[in-house]
Design a protein around this motif. Structure first.
Motif, short mmCIF file in Angstrom:
data_model
loop_
_atom_site.label_atom_id
_atom_site.label_comp_id
_atom_site.label_asym_id
_atom_site.label_seq_id
_atom_site.Cartn_x
_atom_site.Cartn_y
_atom_site.Cartn_z
N ALA A 8 27.35 102.92 60.52
CA ALA A 8 28.81 102.84 60.71
C ALA A 8 29.16 102.25 62.07
O ALA A 8 30.15 101.53 62.21
CB ALA A 8 29.44 104.22 60.55
N ALA A 9 28.35 102.54 63.07
CA ALA A 9 28.63 102.11 64.44
C ALA A 9 28.21 100.67 64.73
O ALA A 9 28.61 100.10 65.75
CB ALA A 9 27.92 103.04 65.42
N LYS A 10 27.42 100.07 63.87
CA LYS A 10 26.79 98.78 64.15
C LYS A 10 27.75 97.58 64.18
O LYS A 10 27.41 96.55 64.75
CB LYS A 10 25.70 98.48 63.12
N MET A 11 28.89 97.68 63.55
CA MET A 11 29.75 96.51 63.43
C MET A 11 31.18 96.83 63.85
O MET A 11 31.80 97.74 63.32
CB MET A 11 29.73 96.01 61.98
N THR A 12 31.70 96.07 64.80
CA THR A 12 33.08 96.25 65.25
C THR A 12 34.03 95.57 64.27
O THR A 12 33.61 94.77 63.42
CB THR A 12 33.29 95.64 66.64
N VAL A 13 35.30 95.86 64.42
CA VAL A 13 36.32 95.19 63.60
C VAL A 13 36.23 93.68 63.79
O VAL A 13 36.25 92.92 62.81
CB VAL A 13 37.74 95.71 63.95
N ALA A 14 36.13 93.22 65.04
CA ALA A 14 36.06 91.77 65.30
C ALA A 14 34.84 91.15 64.64
O ALA A 14 34.94 90.05 64.05
CB ALA A 14 36.05 91.51 66.81
N ASN A 15 33.69 91.84 64.72
CA ASN A 15 32.48 91.33 64.05
C ASN A 15 32.70 91.22 62.55
O ASN A 15 32.36 90.21 61.93
CB ASN A 15 31.28 92.26 64.27
N TRP A 16 33.26 92.28 61.95
CA TRP A 16 33.45 92.30 60.50
C TRP A 16 34.44 91.21 60.07
O TRP A 16 34.17 90.50 59.10
CB TRP A 16 33.90 93.68 60.02
N VAL A 17 35.54 91.05 60.76
CA VAL A 17 36.51 90.02 60.39
C VAL A 17 35.87 88.64 60.49
O VAL A 17 36.05 87.79 59.61
CB VAL A 17 37.79 90.12 61.25
N SER A 18 35.11 88.40 61.53
CA SER A 18 34.44 87.11 61.70
C SER A 18 33.47 86.82 60.56
O SER A 18 33.47 85.72 59.99
CB SER A 18 33.71 87.09 63.04
N ILE A 19 32.63 87.79 60.22
CA ILE A 19 31.68 87.62 59.12
C ILE A 19 32.41 87.45 57.80
O ILE A 19 32.06 86.60 56.98
CB ILE A 19 30.70 88.81 59.07
#
Length: 152
Positions: free
Chosen positions: A133-144
Motif C-alpha cells: 500500500a505504501a509503495k506508490m504515491t498518488v502522483a506515481n499512480w496517476v502517471s502510470i
C-alpha cells in the motif's frame, strides 16, 4: 459477494464475524500505510481506495464520474481479496511483490492481474500488504495510469 453498504463500517458490519476481524485488520493496515492523497470510500460494492476528483478531475476513463481507483478490499464467497492496480500496471512493483511474498507467507500465492486472494484467513501477510500500500504515491499512480492504461 456484493454487500449493499454506504460506508466502510456498514460493509464490515455485514460480514460474518470471522471475516469482520480480517477485513478490519486489512483495512487498518492499508489506511496506516497508504500515502497521502488517496481517499477511502465504497467503490464497486467493496472498500475502495481512490484518487478523488479533487486531486484527479478526469476520473476513471471507463466512467469519468467515478474517481480513479487504486486499491480495493473485499470479502468474497471463498476468500478475501486485495485488488491493487499498481501491481497490474507497474512491472517493477509486480516483480517486487512476487519476490517478497514468499518471505512473508508460507502459502502459495493466489493472484490474478491485480487481485490477490487469501483463502486461509490465518496466513494473510498484513505487513506485506502494508508495504504494498505504501509503495506508490498518488502522483506515481496517476502517471502510470495515464501512460499505460488511460491511453488504451
Amino acid at each position: 459477494m456484493k454487500y449493499k453498504a454506504e460506508t466502510p463500517e456498514e460493509y464490515i458490519g455485514q460480514l460474518p464475524e470471522d471475516r469482520q476481524k480480517v477485513v478490519s485488520k486489512l483495512r487498518k493496515t492499508i489506511l496506516n500505510n497508504l500515502p497521502e492523497g488517496f481517499e477511502e470510500q465504497m467503490s464497486y460494492g467493496m472498500l475502495g481506495y481512490v484518487v478523488p476528483h479533487s486531486v484527479y478531475p478526469d476520473g476513471y476513463h471507463c466512467d469519468p464520474k467515478l474517481p480513479l481507483p487504486f486499491m480495493n478490499l473485499a470479502s468474497q464467497k471463498n476468500h478475501v481479496s486485495v485488488y491493487h492496480s499498481g501491481v497490474y500496471a507497474d512491472p517493477g512493483l509486480y516483480e517486487w511483490f512476487m519476490t517478497e511474498y514468499p518471505k512473508h507467507c508460507q502459502s502459495k500465492l493466489d493472484m490474478g492481474k491485480s487481485c490477490i486472494r487469501f483463502k486461509n484467513m490465518e496466513s494473510i501477510p498484513y505487513t506485506l500488504i502494508g508495504e504494498l500500500a505504501a509503495k506508490m504515491t498518488v502522483a506515481n499512480w496517476v502517471s502510470i495510469y495515464e501512460k499505460n492504461i488511460k491511453k488504451n
